[in-house]
Design an enzyme around this catalytic site. Structure first.
Site, PDB file in Angstrom:
ATOM      1  N   LYS A  73       0.830  -1.198   0.000  1.00  0.00           N
ATOM      2  CA  LYS A  73       0.000   0.000   0.000  1.00  0.00           C
ATOM      3  C   LYS A  73       0.876   1.264   0.000  1.00  0.00           C
ATOM      4  O   LYS A  73       2.092   1.184   0.206  1.00  0.00           O
ATOM      5  CB  LYS A  73      -0.921  -0.034   1.225  1.00  0.00           C
ATOM      6  CG  LYS A  73      -1.908  -1.208   1.199  1.00  0.00           C
ATOM      7  CD  LYS A  73      -2.765  -1.206   2.454  1.00  0.00           C
ATOM      8  CE  LYS A  73      -3.798  -2.322   2.436  1.00  0.00           C
ATOM      9  NZ  LYS A  73      -4.657  -2.319   3.637  1.00  0.00           N
ATOM     10  N   TYR A 100     -12.576  -2.698  -2.984  1.00  0.00           N
ATOM     11  CA  TYR A 100     -13.113  -2.678  -1.624  1.00  0.00           C
ATOM     12  C   TYR A 100     -14.644  -2.578  -1.618  1.00  0.00           C
ATOM     13  O   TYR A 100     -15.221  -1.968  -0.708  1.00  0.00           O
ATOM     14  CB  TYR A 100     -12.500  -1.513  -0.841  1.00  0.00           C
ATOM     15  CG  TYR A 100     -11.079  -1.760  -0.356  1.00  0.00           C
ATOM     16  CD1 TYR A 100     -10.726  -2.940   0.298  1.00  0.00           C
ATOM     17  CD2 TYR A 100     -10.082  -0.790  -0.524  1.00  0.00           C
ATOM     18  CE1 TYR A 100      -9.429  -3.169   0.753  1.00  0.00           C
ATOM     19  CE2 TYR A 100      -8.790  -1.009  -0.054  1.00  0.00           C
ATOM     20  CZ  TYR A 100      -8.467  -2.200   0.578  1.00  0.00           C
ATOM     21  OH  TYR A 100      -7.185  -2.417   1.038  1.00  0.00           O
ATOM     22  N   GLU A 153      -9.898 -10.413  -7.440  1.00  0.00           N
ATOM     23  CA  GLU A 153      -8.948  -9.297  -7.368  1.00  0.00           C
ATOM     24  C   GLU A 153      -7.885  -9.384  -8.466  1.00  0.00           C
ATOM     25  O   GLU A 153      -7.496  -8.361  -9.039  1.00  0.00           O
ATOM     26  CB  GLU A 153      -8.295  -9.269  -5.982  1.00  0.00           C
ATOM     27  CG  GLU A 153      -9.288  -8.877  -4.884  1.00  0.00           C
ATOM     28  CD  GLU A 153      -8.715  -9.024  -3.478  1.00  0.00           C
ATOM     29  OE1 GLU A 153      -7.526  -9.377  -3.342  1.00  0.00           O
ATOM     30  OE2 GLU A 153      -9.455  -8.779  -2.514  1.00  0.00           O
ATOM     31  N   HIS A 169      -1.676  -5.493   1.470  1.00  0.00           N
ATOM     32  CA  HIS A 169      -2.944  -6.188   1.237  1.00  0.00           C
ATOM     33  C   HIS A 169      -2.653  -7.603   0.761  1.00  0.00           C
ATOM     34  O   HIS A 169      -1.702  -7.828   0.010  1.00  0.00           O
ATOM     35  CB  HIS A 169      -3.761  -5.472   0.147  1.00  0.00           C
ATOM     36  CG  HIS A 169      -4.893  -6.304  -0.370  1.00  0.00           C
ATOM     37  ND1 HIS A 169      -6.115  -6.381   0.274  1.00  0.00           N
ATOM     38  CD2 HIS A 169      -4.974  -7.141  -1.440  1.00  0.00           C
ATOM     39  CE1 HIS A 169      -6.903  -7.225  -0.385  1.00  0.00           C
ATOM     40  NE2 HIS A 169      -6.232  -7.695  -1.436  1.00  0.00           N
ATOM     41  N   PHE A 206     -15.048   3.980   7.917  1.00  0.00           N
ATOM     42  CA  PHE A 206     -13.678   4.337   7.531  1.00  0.00           C
ATOM     43  C   PHE A 206     -13.455   4.321   6.012  1.00  0.00           C
ATOM     44  O   PHE A 206     -12.367   4.625   5.537  1.00  0.00           O
ATOM     45  CB  PHE A 206     -12.671   3.404   8.218  1.00  0.00           C
ATOM     46  CG  PHE A 206     -12.873   1.937   7.916  1.00  0.00           C
ATOM     47  CD1 PHE A 206     -12.395   1.373   6.739  1.00  0.00           C
ATOM     48  CD2 PHE A 206     -13.550   1.114   8.807  1.00  0.00           C
ATOM     49  CE1 PHE A 206     -12.570   0.017   6.462  1.00  0.00           C
ATOM     50  CE2 PHE A 206     -13.734  -0.236   8.539  1.00  0.00           C
ATOM     51  CZ  PHE A 206     -13.243  -0.781   7.351  1.00  0.00           C
ATOM     52  N   ASN A 246      -1.723  -0.128   7.389  1.00  0.00           N
ATOM     53  CA  ASN A 246      -1.223  -1.484   7.665  1.00  0.00           C
ATOM     54  C   ASN A 246      -0.402  -2.087   6.532  1.00  0.00           C
ATOM     55  O   ASN A 246      -0.262  -3.298   6.402  1.00  0.00           O
ATOM     56  CB  ASN A 246      -2.358  -2.406   8.119  1.00  0.00           C
ATOM     57  CG  ASN A 246      -3.441  -2.565   7.071  1.00  0.00           C
ATOM     58  OD1 ASN A 246      -3.304  -2.055   5.954  1.00  0.00           O
ATOM     59  ND2 ASN A 246      -4.501  -3.275   7.408  1.00  0.00           N
ATOM     60  N   ARG A 300      -2.029 -14.743   3.891  1.00  0.00           N
ATOM     61  CA  ARG A 300      -2.764 -14.062   4.969  1.00  0.00           C
ATOM     62  C   ARG A 300      -2.029 -14.227   6.301  1.00  0.00           C
ATOM     63  O   ARG A 300      -1.931 -13.300   7.090  1.00  0.00           O
ATOM     64  CB  ARG A 300      -4.186 -14.623   5.084  1.00  0.00           C
ATOM     65  CG  ARG A 300      -5.112 -14.244   3.963  1.00  0.00           C
ATOM     66  CD  ARG A 300      -5.448 -12.777   3.930  1.00  0.00           C
ATOM     67  NE  ARG A 300      -6.318 -12.359   5.015  1.00  0.00           N
ATOM     68  CZ  ARG A 300      -6.893 -11.149   5.095  1.00  0.00           C
ATOM     69  NH1 ARG A 300      -6.671 -10.253   4.145  1.00  0.00           N
ATOM     70  NH2 ARG A 300      -7.659 -10.837   6.104  1.00  0.00           N
ATOM     71  N   THR A 325      -5.476  -7.846  10.419  1.00  0.00           N
ATOM     72  CA  THR A 325      -5.806  -6.541   9.822  1.00  0.00           C
ATOM     73  C   THR A 325      -5.345  -5.394  10.711  1.00  0.00           C
ATOM     74  O   THR A 325      -4.790  -4.398  10.232  1.00  0.00           O
ATOM     75  CB  THR A 325      -7.337  -6.445   9.610  1.00  0.00           C
ATOM     76  OG1 THR A 325      -7.743  -7.516   8.769  1.00  0.00           O
ATOM     77  CG2 THR A 325      -7.716  -5.112   8.980  1.00  0.00           C
TER      78      THR A 325
END
Ligand code: DAT
Ligand code: MG
Length: 202
Positions: free
Chosen positions: A61, A101, A178, A167, A109, A164, A137, A143
């Site tokens: 990110k 998303y 995705e 992704h 948020f 964070n 993951r 998260t």
């Protein structure tokens, strides 16, 4: 003796990822063999498809790019034994993000998430390998970095849920969706990793 030394050197370079010139000799890199658009591998759809070809989407990110963490994050996936089959850096559009998303649109948020994700470039990748969705993951961590274990990307590099760093797709279905959203088929490569039989049965 000299021949043996040369052979060992070639083998070592190929197995441990040293660059040229052995890659050209011992590894094959065929491209464009049906990956991507509409054809991401999906364990639940066909038992004929080898599990080792499972794919997932991982993205560094904007905060991760700004903090120069791209190399370290890529290194973790390489070191684990996964194969990089797609990679690009881009400034994401709101349109793409809203699709990515789409499940979060009603969250309070969401507007700040969009602002953050469009604040700078991201580096997005497709990784391939046995159980890569679930393992990614685990490698990425919870998260919320406050709950992420040390040793995970988020547990090592972040402190707040809104920054964070990385992704990773959360399911096989999510990964397929995705990957198709972020990559065109021609941008994903099918190539043979010379250590494949050492990292997976398939
Ligand atoms: P993950 O990225 O672990 O799959 P998610 O899909 O639930 O988590 O959420 C997507 C991103 O949205 C997440 O990485 C960071 C952001 N986010 C989630 N919960 C948040 C919160 N409570 N406050 C701020 N940002 C949040
Ligand atoms: Mg998610």
């Amino acid at each position: 003796m000299l021949q043996r030394l040369v052979f060992n050197r070639l083998l070592q370079q190929c197995l441990w990822g040293n660059p040229e010139p052995t890659r050209g000799l011992l590894c094959r890199f065929p491209t464009g063999l049906g990956a991507g658009h509409g054809s991401a591998w999906h364990r639940s759809k066909s038992t004929a498809v080898p599990d080792a070809r499972e794919r997932t989407l991982v993205a560094v990110k904007p905060d991760g790019v700004q903090r120069r963490l791209v190399g370290q994050i890529i290194q973790r996936f390489e070191r684990r034994g996964f194969k990089l089959v797609g990679l690009k850096m881009l400034q994401v559009s709101e349109d793409l993000l809203s699709q990515h998303y789409c499940e979060l649109k009603t969250k309070p948020f969401y507007p700040s998430l969009l602002r953050y994700m469009t604040s700078g470039p991201v580096v997005v990748m497709v990784w391939e390998g046995h159980n890569v969705v679930q393992t990614s993951r685990t490698m990425v961590g919870h998260t919320n970095p406050a709950e992420a274990q040390a040793g995970t990307v988020r547990g090592d590099f972040s402190v707040h849920v809104s920054r964070n760093v990385v992704h990773a797709s959360d399911s096989l279905e999510g990964a397929q969706r995705e990957i198709q959203l972020w990559f065109q088929g021609k941008d994903l490569l099918n190539w043979e990793c010379c250590d494949q039989s050492s990292t997976s049965e398939a």
